[in-house]
Design an enzyme around this catalytic site. Structure first.
Site, short mmCIF file in Angstrom:
data_model
loop_
_atom_site.label_atom_id
_atom_site.label_comp_id
_atom_site.label_asym_id
_atom_site.label_seq_id
_atom_site.Cartn_x
_atom_site.Cartn_y
_atom_site.Cartn_z
N SER A 287 27.63 46.79 23.05
CA SER A 287 27.77 46.61 24.49
C SER A 287 27.85 47.91 25.27
O SER A 287 27.77 47.89 26.50
CB SER A 287 29.02 45.77 24.79
OG SER A 287 28.97 44.54 24.12
N LYS B 181 34.78 49.90 33.61
CA LYS B 181 34.28 48.55 33.31
C LYS B 181 35.35 47.52 33.63
O LYS B 181 36.50 47.63 33.20
CB LYS B 181 33.89 48.45 31.83
CG LYS B 181 33.38 47.06 31.45
CD LYS B 181 33.00 46.97 29.98
CE LYS B 181 32.50 45.57 29.63
NZ LYS B 181 32.10 45.47 28.22
N SER C 47 27.27 44.41 27.30
CA SER C 47 27.86 43.83 28.48
C SER C 47 28.37 44.86 29.49
O SER C 47 28.75 44.51 30.61
CB SER C 47 29.04 42.94 28.07
OG SER C 47 30.05 43.71 27.40
#
Length: 313
Positions: free
Chosen positions: A125, A46, A101
Site C-alpha cells: 500500500s 495518511k 491504499s
C-alpha cells in the site's frame, strides 16, 4: 514558515484536479524548534495512520498540513483514494489510478505539494502507489502485516527519517517474478536497467505464491528468503507486474503480486523510481532487505537516484 505557505499554495493549485486530500489544515501549528532535523518541513499524513508515527515526525520538526485520501471501502483491492470531490488521480495521467491504499500521500509528494508524506503498507500500500506515481516509497521492518513508512521525492530525506549517519554499498540479486508472478516484460526491463548501479546477480528464485498464506492470515519467517539473505544484502524486483490501471478498477490482476510476500515475512522494502514506460507512466524498482536493514534500502535508493520530476505541472 515559508515552506508551509508554499505547500498550501501548491495544494490549492493541484487539489481541485488530483483530489489527494481528505482534510486540509489551513492553520497548522508553526511553533517549531529550529534546531530539529526536519524543522518547518510540511508533510502530509495518511488518514487513519498510526498516531505514534505522526507524533514521531512532529517531534523531528515536521508540520502536518492535512490528511490524505484513502479508499472508501467500495473499491476492489483498495487501489485508489476518494474524497468528497471524486477519485484521487494519478498526476502522470489523470485517467489512471495512483495506486493504494496510501493514494493521496503518493500524489501529494509526486505533485510537489510536500517533500514527505506518511503511509501504511499492508500488502504493498506504500510501494505500489510510489511506483505508479514516480516517487520513493519505504515500508519499514514489521512483525505485523501492516507497516508504517513514508513517501519522498529526495532519498536523502530517508537518512533523517531513519536517523542514519552513513550508508555503504550493498550487494544485490535480481528476480523478475519471484518465481510465480505474471509480470509485463516492459516493467521488468525498465526495472532491470534501473538496477544497473547495484550490479545485481540474477537468481532462479522460486517463492510460492503468497495468496493462500495471505487469506489464511499466516505471517512469519520465510526459509527461502532467509537463505537468500545469507549471500546478498538486497533482493531486487519490479515493484508492480503492470502499469497503473484506469479508475474502473484492476480487473482480475493482483497488483500486489510482487509486494505482499514481504508483508507476510516482515522484511523492509522500498520502491525506487526506475523510469517511464512507453505511455509515459512511472515504473518502480523494488528492493527488499534483511530485517532491520533499512540502511541497505537507502543505500540502493541513493545509488540509483534520478533527478526528481514533478507529475502534473
Amino acid at each position: 514558515m515559508p515552506e508551509v505557505r508554499e505547500a498550501l499554495a501548491r495544494l490549492d493549485v493541484v487539489e481541485p484536479t488530483l483530489c489527494a486530500f481528505h482534510e486540509v489544515f489551513r492553520s497548522p501549528d508553526l511553533d517549531v524548534d529550529p534546531s530539529l532535523p526536519f524543522a518547518g518541513m510540511p508533510i502530509a499524513v495518511k488518514r487513519g495512520e498510526r498516531r505514534s508515527h505522526r507524533e514521531a515526525l512532529v517531534a523531528k520538526g515536521c508540520i502536518p498540513i492535512g490528511l490524505t485520501t484513502t479508499p472508501d471501502g467500495s473499491t476492489p483491492w483498495q487501489t485508489w483514494g476518494r474524497n468528497s470531490r471524486g477519485v484521487t488521480r494519478n498526476p502522470w495521467n489523470l485517467d489512471r489510478t495512483p495506486g493504494g491504499s496510501s493514494a493521496g500521500s503518493a500524489v501529494a509528494v509526486a505533485s510537489g505539494v510536500v517533500p514527505l508524506a506518511t503511509g501504511v503498507d499492508g500488502a504493498g500500500s506504500i510501494r505500489v502507489p510510489a511506483a505508479w506515481c514516480g516517487v520513493y516509497g519505504l515500508k519499514t521492518t514489521s512483525s505485523e502485516r501492516a507497516a508504517v513508512g513514508v513517501f519522498v521525492r529526495d532519498p536523502a530525506l530517508l537518512m533523517t527519517y531513519l536517523d542514519l549517519d552513513e550508508v555503504s554499498s550493498p550487494t544485490a540479486v535480481w528476480s523478475a517474478d519471484l518465481g510465480f508472478a505474471d509480470v509485463d516484460d516492459e516493467q521488468a526491463e525498465i526495472a532491470w536497467r534501473a538496477a544497473a548501479p547495484l550490479s545485481p546477480r540474477p537468481v532462479d528464485l522460486r517463492l510460492p505464491d503468497p495468496a493462500d498464506d495471505w487469506f489464511a492470515h499466516r505471517c512469519g519467517p520465510n526459509p527461502v528468503l532467509d537463505e537468500l539473505f545469507q549471500t546478498a544484502d538486497l533482493l531486487l524486483t519490479p515493484t508492480t507486474p503492470g502499469p497503473p490501471h484506469g479508475h474502473d478498477g484492476p480487473g482480475s490482476r493482483i497488483n500486489t503480486a510482487l509486494t505482499w510476500t514481504f508483508n507476510l515475512s516482515g522484511h523492509p522494502a522500498i520502491s525506487i523510481p526506475a523510469g517511464f514506460d512507453a505511455e509515459g507512466l512511472p515504473v518502480g524498482l523494488q528492493a527488499v532487505a534483511r530485517h532491520g536493514r533499512e540502511v541497505d534500502l537507502v543505500a540502493a535508493a541513493r545509488l540509483i537516484a534520478r533527478p526528481p520530476r514533478l507529475g502534473w505541472t
